[in-house]
Design a protein around this motif. Structure first.
Motif, PDB file in Angstrom:
ATOM      1  N   LEU A 144       5.386   4.578   0.460  1.00  0.00           N
ATOM      2  CA  LEU A 144       4.742   4.085  -0.753  1.00  0.00           C
ATOM      3  C   LEU A 144       4.995   2.587  -0.891  1.00  0.00           C
ATOM      4  CD1 LEU A 144       3.001   5.564  -2.881  1.00  0.00           C
ATOM      5  CD2 LEU A 144       4.887   5.200  -4.447  1.00  0.00           C
ATOM      6  N   ASP A 145       4.079   1.804  -0.374  1.00  0.00           N
ATOM      7  CA  ASP A 145       4.178   0.355  -0.460  1.00  0.00           C
ATOM      8  C   ASP A 145       3.747  -0.117  -1.843  1.00  0.00           C
ATOM      9  OD1 ASP A 145       4.061  -2.502   0.651  1.00  0.00           O
ATOM     10  OD2 ASP A 145       2.006  -2.185  -0.037  1.00  0.00           O
ATOM     11  N   GLY A 146       4.464  -1.099  -2.386  1.00  0.00           N
ATOM     12  CA  GLY A 146       4.085  -1.695  -3.664  1.00  0.00           C
ATOM     13  C   GLY A 146       4.457  -0.872  -4.868  1.00  0.00           C
ATOM     14  N   SER A 147       5.505  -0.065  -4.753  1.00  0.00           N
ATOM     15  CA  SER A 147       5.831   0.865  -5.837  1.00  0.00           C
ATOM     16  C   SER A 147       6.233   0.162  -7.132  1.00  0.00           C
ATOM     17  CB  SER A 147       6.941   1.824  -5.405  1.00  0.00           C
ATOM     18  OG  SER A 147       8.112   1.129  -5.030  1.00  0.00           O
ATOM     19  N   SER A 148       6.570  -1.129  -7.067  1.00  0.00           N
ATOM     20  CA  SER A 148       6.872  -1.854  -8.299  1.00  0.00           C
ATOM     21  C   SER A 148       5.645  -1.975  -9.198  1.00  0.00           C
ATOM     22  CB  SER A 148       7.415  -3.254  -7.980  1.00  0.00           C
ATOM     23  OG  SER A 148       6.444  -4.027  -7.293  1.00  0.00           O
ATOM     24  N   ILE A 167      -1.434   0.660  -4.954  1.00  0.00           N
ATOM     25  CA  ILE A 167      -0.278   0.847  -4.086  1.00  0.00           C
ATOM     26  C   ILE A 167      -0.773   1.570  -2.834  1.00  0.00           C
ATOM     27  CG2 ILE A 167       1.407   0.815  -5.940  1.00  0.00           C
ATOM     28  CD1 ILE A 167       1.349   3.812  -6.046  1.00  0.00           C
ATOM     29  N   GLY A 168       0.114   1.848  -1.885  1.00  0.00           N
ATOM     30  CA  GLY A 168      -0.401   2.445  -0.661  1.00  0.00           C
ATOM     31  C   GLY A 168       0.655   3.063   0.226  1.00  0.00           C
ATOM     32  N   ILE A 224      -4.850   3.304   0.652  1.00  0.00           N
ATOM     33  CA  ILE A 224      -4.738   2.539  -0.587  1.00  0.00           C
ATOM     34  C   ILE A 224      -5.143   3.440  -1.740  1.00  0.00           C
ATOM     35  CG2 ILE A 224      -7.050   1.519  -0.240  1.00  0.00           C
ATOM     36  CD1 ILE A 224      -5.959  -0.963  -1.776  1.00  0.00           C
ATOM     37  N   TYR A 225      -4.257   3.513  -2.738  1.00  0.00           N
ATOM     38  CA  TYR A 225      -4.513   4.313  -3.931  1.00  0.00           C
ATOM     39  C   TYR A 225      -4.906   3.342  -5.043  1.00  0.00           C
ATOM     40  CZ  TYR A 225      -1.509   7.274  -1.053  1.00  0.00           C
ATOM     41  OH  TYR A 225      -0.953   7.969  -0.004  1.00  0.00           O
ATOM     42  N   GLY A 226      -6.195   3.219  -5.295  1.00  0.00           N
ATOM     43  CA  GLY A 226      -6.707   2.296  -6.286  1.00  0.00           C
ATOM     44  C   GLY A 226      -7.883   2.914  -7.006  1.00  0.00           C
ATOM     45  N   PRO A 227      -8.877   2.109  -7.401  1.00  0.00           N
ATOM     46  CA  PRO A 227     -10.078   2.687  -8.006  1.00  0.00           C
ATOM     47  C   PRO A 227     -10.707   3.760  -7.116  1.00  0.00           C
ATOM     48  CG  PRO A 227     -10.067   0.324  -8.313  1.00  0.00           C
ATOM     49  CD  PRO A 227      -8.914   0.645  -7.406  1.00  0.00           C
ATOM     50  N   GLN A 228     -10.620   3.522  -5.786  1.00  0.00           N
ATOM     51  CA  GLN A 228     -10.892   4.582  -4.823  1.00  0.00           C
ATOM     52  C   GLN A 228      -9.634   4.791  -3.981  1.00  0.00           C
ATOM     53  OE1 GLN A 228     -13.047   1.588  -3.896  1.00  0.00           O
ATOM     54  NE2 GLN A 228     -14.030   1.946  -5.874  1.00  0.00           N
ATOM     55  N   THR A 229      -9.428   6.014  -3.521  1.00  0.00           N
ATOM     56  CA  THR A 229      -8.401   6.255  -2.509  1.00  0.00           C
ATOM     57  C   THR A 229      -9.093   6.140  -1.160  1.00  0.00           C
ATOM     58  OG1 THR A 229      -7.036   7.670  -3.897  1.00  0.00           O
ATOM     59  CG2 THR A 229      -6.818   7.941  -1.516  1.00  0.00           C
ATOM     60  N   ALA A 230      -8.605   5.251  -0.311  1.00  0.00           N
ATOM     61  CA  ALA A 230      -9.273   4.982   0.959  1.00  0.00           C
ATOM     62  C   ALA A 230      -8.269   4.940   2.094  1.00  0.00           C
ATOM     63  CB  ALA A 230     -10.034   3.657   0.889  1.00  0.00           C
ATOM     64  N   LEU A 231      -8.710   5.353   3.262  1.00  0.00           N
ATOM     65  CA  LEU A 231      -7.927   5.296   4.494  1.00  0.00           C
ATOM     66  C   LEU A 231      -8.539   4.234   5.389  1.00  0.00           C
ATOM     67  CD1 LEU A 231      -5.949   6.407   6.708  1.00  0.00           C
ATOM     68  CD2 LEU A 231      -7.760   8.038   7.291  1.00  0.00           C
ATOM     69  N   ALA A 267       1.383  -8.649  -4.988  1.00  0.00           N
ATOM     70  CA  ALA A 267       2.722  -8.134  -4.688  1.00  0.00           C
ATOM     71  C   ALA A 267       2.674  -6.690  -4.219  1.00  0.00           C
ATOM     72  CB  ALA A 267       3.669  -8.280  -5.879  1.00  0.00           C
ATOM     73  N   SER A 268       1.589  -6.335  -3.563  1.00  0.00           N
ATOM     74  CA  SER A 268       1.455  -5.049  -2.868  1.00  0.00           C
ATOM     75  C   SER A 268       0.802  -5.361  -1.531  1.00  0.00           C
ATOM     76  CB  SER A 268       0.581  -4.086  -3.674  1.00  0.00           C
ATOM     77  OG  SER A 268       0.136  -3.004  -2.874  1.00  0.00           O
ATOM     78  N   LEU A 269       1.516  -5.146  -0.424  1.00  0.00           N
ATOM     79  CA  LEU A 269       1.003  -5.522   0.890  1.00  0.00           C
ATOM     80  C   LEU A 269      -0.307  -4.811   1.189  1.00  0.00           C
ATOM     81  CD1 LEU A 269       1.276  -7.017   3.554  1.00  0.00           C
ATOM     82  CD2 LEU A 269       2.783  -5.177   4.369  1.00  0.00           C
ATOM     83  N   VAL A 270      -0.404  -3.533   0.844  1.00  0.00           N
ATOM     84  CA  VAL A 270      -1.637  -2.797   1.097  1.00  0.00           C
ATOM     85  C   VAL A 270      -2.797  -3.413   0.318  1.00  0.00           C
ATOM     86  CG1 VAL A 270      -2.808  -0.607   0.630  1.00  0.00           C
ATOM     87  CG2 VAL A 270      -0.619  -0.608   1.807  1.00  0.00           C
TER      88      VAL A 270
END
Length: 334
Positions: free
Chosen positions: A104-108, A116-117, A147-154, A228-231
């Motif tokens: 889980l990248d960017g968990s802050s 996050i991702g 990436i878990y955002g407005p869309q979840t994408a691989l 501040a989220s690498l993904v």
């Protein structure tokens, strides 16, 4: 998902073990996406401890790590390396693959509802668990992130280009959404400017020229982005172009950068290169470097190639010589 076609991986028929691992990660991502969408209803943003490097761990960091590890039981993965674990952990004896992952990248960013991702790298397993991961990034069999955002994408590469799949919330399937290529022109850069005073002179010089805008040597205005989220940063740059910089600096603990080579920088570098970009430690290609420790840190610069190469030139030449060099090549304004 029960078939490779569920995430557009029919071309992996000759690599069934890699396909199986990617399908497994996609299933975990689908469940994580659902949990992340519940946000504060599950209190995932609570700090529950620190990892071996002293970084804060959120509840969802550990949930994601345990979910991936559990899903891989019986999968063709011999060695498992995670940001949330101090050492390499064995999985399936004699299996042909090794998996490195930032669960889980960017968990802050969990509490503020920003993207996050999950970042992962698949490599050939060796007898020595550490040797499976301490190798040049060009030896990766596959790399990707969710990436878990407005869309979840691989976003995935198998070493033959970079492509996008989007999770359809109605069907629960990752649907192919086309190849990705980094635009060759962009006026965006991403860096945490609050650390300016700690940077080495070449990094300051590069950012100074960006900030000078149309009155400076670049003769154009730039926009700065920083999530501040690498993904999230990677996804924007692969989509819109530009450059990301997380350099080494003079602060204690930042002398070799802050991002981890094995399970963050190497997979991102492969994705970026396969999308037509470049990725370095400021000077040398990330994929040519060999890490010496599982959680080793490295500076990271990636994005549109001409911008990344310009940063490298700032490290090698005086500022005025860089300007002349890029001007002669018709790249001065990039």
């Amino acid at each position: 998902m029960t078939a490779a076609e569920d995430i557009g991986l029919a071309d992996l028929a000759t690599q069934p073990e890699v396909a199986e691992v990617i399908r497994t990660l996609a299933r975990v991502a689908r469940e994580l996406s659902r949990r992340i969408a519940r946000g504060p209803l599950e209190r995932h943003g609570a700090t529950v401890g620190e990892n071996s490097d002293g970084d804060s761990q959120k509840a969802l960091d550990l949930i994601a790590d345990r979910a991936v590890f559990a899903a891989l039981q019986g999968a063709p993965v011999r060695w498992y390396a995670s940001e949330e674990r101090d050492e390499v952990v064995p999985l399936t004896p004699g299996a042909p693959l090794a998996l490195a992952i930032d669960p889980l990248d960017g968990s802050s960013n969990i509490d503020v509802n920003m993207s996050i991702g999950t970042i992962f790298s698949i490599l050939p397993a060796q007898e020595d668990p550490l040797a499976s991961f301490l190798r040049p990034g060009r030896e990766q069999l596959a790399a990707g992130y969710v990436i878990y955002g407005p869309q979840t994408a691989l976003v995935l590469t198998l070493g033959r280009g970079t492509a996008l799949w989007v999770l359809d919330p109605e069907t629960g399937r990752f649907e192919p959404a086309g190849p990705l290529a980094i635009p060759q022109r962009s006026n965006e850069f991403a860096i945490n400017v609050s650390n300016y005073r700690h940077w080495a002179p070449p990094v300051r010089a590069y950012i100074d020229d960006c900030l000078a805008g149309e009155t400076g040597p670049r003769d154009k205005n730039f926009n700065m982005r920083w999530v501040a989220s690498l993904v999230a940063e990677t996804h924007r740059i692969i989509t819109r172009g530009g450059i990301f910089l997380y350099p080494a600096d003079a602060r204690r603990g930042y002398g070799h950068g802050r991002l981890r080579h094995v399970y963050e920088c190497a997979p991102i570098a492969l994705l970026v290169e396969q999308a037509g970009g470049a990725a370095t430690d400021g000077c040398d290609p990330i994929l040519d470097l060999v890490p010496q420790a599982l959680h080793e840190r490295t500076p990271l610069v990636f994005g549109t190639p001409v911008k990344v190469h310009r940063v490298a030139a700032y490290h090698d030449l005086p500022h005025e010589e860089v300007a002349a060099l890029f001007g002669q090549r018709g790249l001065f304004r990039q």
